[in-house]
Design a protein around this motif. Structure first.
Motif, mmCIF file in Angstrom:
data_model
loop_
_atom_site.group_PDB
_atom_site.id
_atom_site.type_symbol
_atom_site.label_atom_id
_atom_site.label_comp_id
_atom_site.label_asym_id
_atom_site.label_seq_id
_atom_site.Cartn_x
_atom_site.Cartn_y
_atom_site.Cartn_z
ATOM 1 N N THR A 189 0.847 -1.186 0.000
ATOM 2 C CA THR A 189 0.000 0.000 0.000
ATOM 3 C C THR A 189 0.888 1.243 0.000
ATOM 4 O O THR A 189 2.011 1.216 0.516
ATOM 5 C CB THR A 189 -0.933 0.061 1.231
ATOM 6 O OG1 THR A 189 -0.144 0.119 2.425
ATOM 7 C CG2 THR A 189 -1.855 -1.145 1.279
ATOM 8 N N ARG A 190 0.364 2.340 -0.569
ATOM 9 C CA ARG A 190 1.082 3.618 -0.601
ATOM 10 C C ARG A 190 0.100 4.710 -0.194
ATOM 11 O O ARG A 190 -0.958 4.882 -0.824
ATOM 12 C CB ARG A 190 1.659 3.892 -1.985
ATOM 13 C CG ARG A 190 2.484 2.754 -2.553
ATOM 14 C CD ARG A 190 3.184 3.141 -3.847
ATOM 15 N NE ARG A 190 4.452 3.825 -3.569
ATOM 16 C CZ ARG A 190 5.220 4.358 -4.523
ATOM 17 N NH1 ARG A 190 4.842 4.318 -5.793
ATOM 18 N NH2 ARG A 190 6.368 4.943 -4.216
ATOM 19 N N VAL A 216 -3.023 5.925 -2.317
ATOM 20 C CA VAL A 216 -2.666 6.172 -3.710
ATOM 21 C C VAL A 216 -2.697 4.889 -4.525
ATOM 22 O O VAL A 216 -3.126 4.870 -5.677
ATOM 23 C CB VAL A 216 -1.268 6.826 -3.787
ATOM 24 C CG1 VAL A 216 -0.839 7.036 -5.231
ATOM 25 C CG2 VAL A 216 -1.267 8.141 -3.028
ATOM 26 N N ARG A 217 -2.240 3.794 -3.919
ATOM 27 C CA ARG A 217 -2.217 2.512 -4.626
ATOM 28 C C ARG A 217 -2.233 1.381 -3.613
ATOM 29 O O ARG A 217 -1.656 1.484 -2.542
ATOM 30 C CB ARG A 217 -0.956 2.394 -5.500
ATOM 31 C CG ARG A 217 -0.919 1.130 -6.358
ATOM 32 C CD ARG A 217 0.340 1.089 -7.227
ATOM 33 N NE ARG A 217 1.541 0.911 -6.443
ATOM 34 C CZ ARG A 217 1.990 -0.267 -6.007
ATOM 35 N NH1 ARG A 217 1.316 -1.367 -6.253
ATOM 36 N NH2 ARG A 217 3.115 -0.344 -5.309
ATOM 37 N N GLN A 218 -2.896 0.300 -3.982
ATOM 38 C CA GLN A 218 -2.858 -0.924 -3.195
ATOM 39 C C GLN A 218 -2.940 -2.119 -4.134
ATOM 40 O O GLN A 218 -3.513 -2.033 -5.224
ATOM 41 C CB GLN A 218 -4.003 -0.983 -2.177
ATOM 42 C CG GLN A 218 -5.399 -1.082 -2.787
ATOM 43 C CD GLN A 218 -6.460 -1.440 -1.757
ATOM 44 O OE1 GLN A 218 -6.254 -2.291 -0.900
ATOM 45 N NE2 GLN A 218 -7.625 -0.786 -1.848
ATOM 46 N N ARG A 219 -2.369 -3.211 -3.722
ATOM 47 C CA ARG A 219 -2.436 -4.427 -4.528
ATOM 48 C C ARG A 219 -3.833 -5.018 -4.454
ATOM 49 O O ARG A 219 -4.356 -5.276 -3.376
ATOM 50 C CB ARG A 219 -1.437 -5.474 -4.015
ATOM 51 C CG ARG A 219 0.025 -5.104 -4.194
ATOM 52 C CD ARG A 219 0.898 -6.241 -3.711
ATOM 53 N NE ARG A 219 2.302 -5.869 -3.704
ATOM 54 C CZ ARG A 219 3.259 -6.657 -3.222
ATOM 55 N NH1 ARG A 219 2.943 -7.834 -2.692
ATOM 56 N NH2 ARG A 219 4.526 -6.271 -3.255
ATOM 57 N N PRO A 222 -8.864 -0.771 -5.108
ATOM 58 C CA PRO A 222 -8.892 0.574 -5.691
ATOM 59 C C PRO A 222 -8.242 1.605 -4.779
ATOM 60 O O PRO A 222 -8.158 1.421 -3.563
ATOM 61 C CB PRO A 222 -10.399 0.845 -5.803
ATOM 62 C CG PRO A 222 -10.970 0.111 -4.624
ATOM 63 C CD PRO A 222 -10.145 -1.141 -4.472
ATOM 64 N N PRO A 223 -7.798 2.727 -5.342
ATOM 65 C CA PRO A 223 -7.372 3.853 -4.509
ATOM 66 C C PRO A 223 -8.592 4.553 -3.933
ATOM 67 O O PRO A 223 -9.711 4.403 -4.432
ATOM 68 C CB PRO A 223 -6.623 4.743 -5.496
ATOM 69 C CG PRO A 223 -7.264 4.451 -6.813
ATOM 70 C CD PRO A 223 -7.652 2.995 -6.777
#
Length: 261
Positions: A189-190, A216-219, A222-223
């Motif tokens: 995660t970011r 912002v991003r996750q595996r 959704p963001p």
């Protein structure tokens, strides 16, 4: 003569169920998941929380001191909840010791829950963190760096997985106006954190801080972006009062302090 297009056989319902069970076992073996305890966040996170054996990154929404403080306290709150069990500690590693300990304690990360380490540069610091992650005896590892390339994040993710220990990488600004999260990374995660106006009170004073919390991003998910109330003294975030339709929280939740000036 043209051969007919190849069509792989479709798995049966039993095979699909067996695959799901295998994936679940692997995920469980990698470490526990830490939920935020805030419905919208846990619902939108793919695993229902933060992978307790993975790399997670945070960055400030800007290079301002207020956003830096909010991001520091966001990371401190997560570390505090990972270190909530007795006789376990988080490790906070950095190259320049400018942390404000009373501010961290307000976010739940008191002196009995955290150890500190200082490296000469980012490369030395990241190597130290790898060793700490693989050891597996820490509740969480937090590191503040300005530079960590994709290879470094791959090594941190592997070390976190091997040691069953979560890693929080705080990416500091290298260039004014350039978000650190533009660098490539293998983090699970970011997050990008910004400071907002505090919760208004019915009397003169400073209310509970508010943050802009953006995933912002996750595996595998959704963001999203939410406005949340800052960590309390247990490291817990909360929905704003208007959202959850309750009275404004008061007490020891004034978390305006982060790094020392």
């Amino acid at each position: 003569m043209t051969a007919p297009p190849f069509s792989p056989p479709r798995p049966s319902a039993e095979e699909l169920q067996a695959l799901r069970e295998t994936v679940a076992r692997v995920a469980a073996a990698r470490g526990p998941v830490l939920p935020f305890g805030v419905g919208p966040i846990d619902h939108l996170l793919n695993a229902g929380g933060l992978d307790g054996a993975g790399l997670h990154e945070v960055a400030a929404a800007s290079a301002s001191w207020s956003d830096d403080a909010a991001t520091t306290l966001f990371a401190a709150g997560i570390a505090a909840r990972f270190a909530a069990a007795p006789e376990v500690s988080a490790l906070w590693a950095l190259t320049r010791f400018d942390l404000y300990a009373p501010g961290l304690e307000q976010a739940g990360l008191g002196p009995e829950r955290v150890l500190y380490a200082q490296g000469k540069n980012d490369r030395e610091l990241l190597a130290l963190c790898e060793d700490a992650l693989r050891d597996g005896s820490l509740a969480c590892v937090v590191a503040e760096v300005k530079a960590a390339d994709q290879t470094a994040t791959r090594r941190l993710q592997l070390a976190a997985s091997e040691g069953g220990t979560p890693m929080l990488l705080y990416r500091r600004y290298r260039r004014y106006g350039q978000c650190p999260l533009t660098d490539l990374s293998l983090a699970c995660t970011r997050w990008r954190i910004g400071s907002l106006a505090s919760t208004p009170l019915s009397m003169p004073g400073v209310g509970r801080g508010r943050w802009s919390v953006e995933l912002v991003r996750q595996r595998g998910g959704p963001p999203f972006s939410l406005e949340l109330e800052a960590c309390d003294d247990q490291g817990r975030l909360a929905l704003p009062a208007a959202t959850r339709d309750r009275a404004v929280a008061t007490g020891s939740a004034d978390l305006a302090l982060g790094h020392a000036a």
